[in-house]
Scaffold this active site. Structure first.
Site, PDB file in Angstrom:
ATOM      1  CB  ALA A  36      -4.730  12.778   6.360  1.00  0.00           C
ATOM      2  CG  HIS A  83      -1.877   1.154   1.251  1.00  0.00           C
ATOM      3  ND1 HIS A  83      -3.239   0.965   1.388  1.00  0.00           N
ATOM      4  CD2 HIS A  83      -1.700   2.491   1.144  1.00  0.00           C
ATOM      5  CE1 HIS A  83      -3.846   2.135   1.364  1.00  0.00           C
ATOM      6  NE2 HIS A  83      -2.931   3.082   1.228  1.00  0.00           N
ATOM      7  CG  HIS A 108       0.450  15.206   2.208  1.00  0.00           C
ATOM      8  ND1 HIS A 108      -0.510  15.487   1.268  1.00  0.00           N
ATOM      9  CD2 HIS A 108       0.042  14.072   2.815  1.00  0.00           C
ATOM     10  CE1 HIS A 108      -1.462  14.562   1.313  1.00  0.00           C
ATOM     11  NE2 HIS A 108      -1.148  13.680   2.247  1.00  0.00           N
ATOM     12  CG  HIS A 152      -9.750   4.720   3.420  1.00  0.00           C
ATOM     13  ND1 HIS A 152      -8.534   5.327   3.547  1.00  0.00           N
ATOM     14  CD2 HIS A 152     -10.510   5.189   4.449  1.00  0.00           C
ATOM     15  CE1 HIS A 152      -8.532   6.133   4.602  1.00  0.00           C
ATOM     16  NE2 HIS A 152      -9.732   6.074   5.158  1.00  0.00           N
ATOM     17  CG  ASN A 182      -4.826   8.719  -3.209  1.00  0.00           C
ATOM     18  OD1 ASN A 182      -3.783   8.174  -3.581  1.00  0.00           O
ATOM     19  ND2 ASN A 182      -4.938   9.289  -2.030  1.00  0.00           N
ATOM     20  CG  HIS A 230      -0.654   7.115  -0.958  1.00  0.00           C
ATOM     21  ND1 HIS A 230      -1.861   7.272  -1.598  1.00  0.00           N
ATOM     22  CD2 HIS A 230      -0.924   6.436   0.180  1.00  0.00           C
ATOM     23  CE1 HIS A 230      -2.827   6.724  -0.875  1.00  0.00           C
ATOM     24  NE2 HIS A 230      -2.283   6.201   0.221  1.00  0.00           N
ATOM     25  CG  LEU A 231       5.108   5.500  -5.642  1.00  0.00           C
ATOM     26  CD1 LEU A 231       5.445   4.668  -6.883  1.00  0.00           C
ATOM     27  CD2 LEU A 231       6.370   5.817  -4.856  1.00  0.00           C
ATOM     28  NE  ARG A 232       0.857  12.040  -2.178  1.00  0.00           N
ATOM     29  CZ  ARG A 232      -0.123  11.585  -1.432  1.00  0.00           C
ATOM     30  NH1 ARG A 232      -1.106  10.855  -1.961  1.00  0.00           N
ATOM     31  NH2 ARG A 232      -0.168  11.828  -0.143  1.00  0.00           N
ATOM     32  CG  ASP A 268      -1.590   4.928   4.027  1.00  0.00           C
ATOM     33  OD1 ASP A 268      -1.717   5.226   2.825  1.00  0.00           O
ATOM     34  OD2 ASP A 268      -2.308   5.410   4.914  1.00  0.00           O
ATOM     35  CE  LYS A 325      -7.703   2.229  -0.602  1.00  0.00           C
ATOM     36  NZ  LYS A 325      -6.626   3.146  -0.320  1.00  0.00           N
ATOM     37  CG  LEU A 381      -7.551  10.676   7.771  1.00  0.00           C
ATOM     38  CD1 LEU A 381      -8.327  11.460   6.727  1.00  0.00           C
ATOM     39  CD2 LEU A 381      -8.363  10.546   9.064  1.00  0.00           C
ATOM     40  CG  HIS A 428      -4.749   2.351   5.825  1.00  0.00           C
ATOM     41  ND1 HIS A 428      -6.095   2.366   6.061  1.00  0.00           N
ATOM     42  CD2 HIS A 428      -4.580   3.003   4.646  1.00  0.00           C
ATOM     43  CE1 HIS A 428      -6.710   2.999   5.075  1.00  0.00           C
ATOM     44  NE2 HIS A 428      -5.810   3.396   4.204  1.00  0.00           N
TER      45      HIS A 428
HETATM   46  O1  DOR Z   1      -3.306   9.561   5.771  1.00  0.00           O
HETATM   47  C1  DOR Z   1      -3.604   9.215   4.637  1.00  0.00           C
HETATM   48  N1  DOR Z   1      -3.039   9.792   3.555  1.00  0.00           N
HETATM   49  N2  DOR Z   1      -4.543   8.291   4.482  1.00  0.00           N
HETATM   50  C2  DOR Z   1      -5.030   7.972   3.276  1.00  0.00           C
HETATM   51  O2  DOR Z   1      -5.877   7.142   3.204  1.00  0.00           O
HETATM   52  C3  DOR Z   1      -4.571   8.697   2.061  1.00  0.00           C
HETATM   53  C4  DOR Z   1      -3.233   9.254   2.263  1.00  0.00           C
HETATM   54  C5  DOR Z   1      -2.844  10.250   1.190  1.00  0.00           C
HETATM   55  O3  DOR Z   1      -3.087   9.990   0.010  1.00  0.00           O
HETATM   56  O4  DOR Z   1      -2.260  11.279   1.532  1.00  0.00           O
HETATM   57 ZN    ZN Z   2      -3.285   5.088   1.580  1.00  0.00          ZN
END
Ligand code: DOR
Ligand code: ZN
Length: 351
Positions: free
Chosen positions: A264, A14, A252, A137, A42, A16-18, A248, A100, A220, A175
Site C-alpha cells: 500500500a 505526513h 515502494h 492512523h 514506520n 514517508h522518506l524511508r 502520505d 504516531k 491505506l 490522511h
Molecule cells: O498506503 C500507505 N502506505 N498507508 C500508510 O499508512 C503507510 C504507507 C507506507 O508506509 O507505505
Molecule cells: Zn502514512
C-alpha cells in the site's frame, strides 16, 4: 501571460522518506517544493526511541544539498512499551515533534503498533500534559470490519474514547478518506485537526478497481466512494484551519506494488503541489490554497509560516510530469492523476 500564484512555501505534515537508497532517491522530490515535513517513523525496525529519531534525522540532513533550509521534523512510533518519560524527554529537547499511533497490522510496517489501547493511556496523559501531538492512523484492524468501513468504525471505537479520556491532547487524524472523518474533525474543538492527501482528492475506489486493478492507486486508508472524495475536496478547499496537507507520499519499488500481493502507498511527492493547485482551481478556491498547504498545518503545530515562497503557474497546455523516479534498486512510479493538469511549479521564480 500565464496566471501565477505565489504562496508561502508549503509544508508536508505526513511524509514517508524511508531510509538508505530509497531515502536518497525520494528526498529531493520533497525538498524541491516543501520547507518542512513531518517524517513518519514506520521504518523496519520502527523509530521508537529518541536516539533512533535523532540518528534518522541526521541521515536525512546528511543528504540535503549545501545551504538547504529544508527541515525534517521527526516522530516516534508509539508501541505498548513506549515509556512516557522518554516521550517527554524527546519532545522537550525538540528531538521529536509528534508521536504516531498505528493500530497493529493496519498498514505498511505497523506490526509493532498498538493492540490494546488501554496500554498507552499513561503515554497519552503525558503527551497531553506536555503538548505533544498524537498523529493517528485511523483504521481498525478487525478482520470482521469491511475495509471500506474501517475509518468510520475507528472514530467510534477508538478515537472518540481517546478524545473523551484526554480532552487536552492534540490529535491529528491522518490522511482522512471519509465524510465521517471530515464531520468528526469539524465538530471537535481546535485540539483536533486532520491531514488530507493530494491523491485522495483525485481518486475514488472505482479508480482502483473498475476496468482493471491499478496497484499504484492502492494505499491505506483505501480510497472510498465518490461522495467521500467530494467531502474531502470540500473540506480541503474550505479554508477551515483544521484541515491541512499531509501527502502520505509513500514510495515502494514498482516490483513490490505490481505483484500478486502488492503493498500500500502512493508516491506523490514529485507532483503534489501542481496537482493540489489543479484541485483548488477546479473548485474555484485558489485563494484558499495557501491556507491548506502552508498556513493551517503550521498553526496547528505552532510554528511560524515559512518566509520563503513557492510560485505556481497555470499553463495553457497540459503539463507533463515524470512517470517514475529511479532509485538504486529500481523505479518508483509517480502518482498519475488520470486527467490533464495545467499547473506547475515555476522553478526559475523560486528563491
Ligand atoms: O498506503 C500507505 N502506505 N498507508 C500508510 O499508512 C503507510 C504507507 C507506507 O508506509 O507505505
Ligand atoms: Zn502514512
Amino acid at each position: 501571460m500565464a496566471q501565477t500564484l505565489t504562496i508561502s512555501r508549503p509544508d508536508d505534515w505526513h511524509l514517508h522518506l524511508r531510509d538508505g537508497d530509497m531515502l536518497r532517491a525520494v528526498l529531493p522530490e520533497t525538498y524541491r517544493d516543501f520547507a518542512r515535513a513531518l517524517i513518519m517513523p514506520n521504518l523496519v525496525p520502527p523509530i521508537t526511541t529518541a536516539q533512533e529519531a535523532r540518528d534518522y534525522k541526521d541521515r536525512i540532513n546528511a543528504l540535503l544539498p549545501e545551504g538547504s533550509s529544508f527541515e525534517p521534523r521527526m516522530t516516534l512510533y508509539l508501541t505498548e512499551n513506549t515509556v512516557p518519560s522518554d516521550v517527554r524527554h524527546a519532545h522537550e529537547n525538540d528531538v521529536i515533534q509528534a508521536v504516531k499511533l498505528y493500530p497493529a497490522g493496519a498498514t505498511t510496517n505497523s506490526a509493532s503498533g498498538v493492540t490494546n489501547f488501554e496500554r498507552i493511556t499513561e503515554t497519552l496523559e503525558t503527551m497531553a500534559d506536555i503538548g505533544c501531538p498524537l498523529c493517528v492512523h485511523g483504521e481498525v484492524t478487525d478482520p470482521d470490519i469491511d475495509i471500506f468501513d474501517r475509518e468510520a468504525v475507528f472514530i467510534e471505537r477508538v478515537l472518540q474514547p481517546i478524545k473523551s479520556q484526554h480532552p487536552k491532547l492534540n490529535i491529528v487524524m491522518e490522511h482522512i478518506t471519509t465524510q465521517d472523518a471530515v464531520d468528526f474533525v469539524a465538530q471537535c474543538d481546535d485540539s483536533v485537526g486532520a491531514t488530507i492527501t493530494m491523491h485522495h482528492l483525485f481518486i475514488n475506489r472505482n479508480h482502483i478497481l473498475a476496468g482493471g486493478i491499478r496497484p499504484h492507486y492502492y494505499c491505506l486508508p483505501v480510497a472510498k466512494r465518490e461522495e467521500h472524495r467530494q467531502a474531502l475536496r470540500k473540506a480541503a478547499t474550505s479554508g477551515n484551519r483544521k484541515f491541512f496537507l499531509g501527502t502520505d507520499s509513500a514510495p515502494h519499488l514498482d516490483s513490490l506494488k505490481e505483484q500478486a500481493c502488492g503493498c500500500a502507498g502512493c508516491f506523490t511527492a514529485t507532483n503534489t503541489m501542481p496537482l493540489v493547485a489543479q484541485v483548488f482551481d477546479e473548485e474555484g478556491a485558489l485563494d484558499r490554497l495557501e491556507a491548506f498547504t502552508s498556513l493551517n498545518g503550521a498553526a496547528f503545530y505552532k510554528v511560524p509560516k515559512n518566509r520563503e515562497t513557492l510560485t505556481l503557474e497555470r499553463s495553457e497546455h497540459p503539463v507533463a510530469f515524470p512517470k517514475s523516479i529511479e532509485s538504486a534498486t529500481g523505479p518508483v512510479t509517480v502518482f498519475d492523476p488520470g486527467q490533464d493538469i495545467y499547473w506547475r511549479v515555476a522553478r526559475e521564480k523560486q528563491q
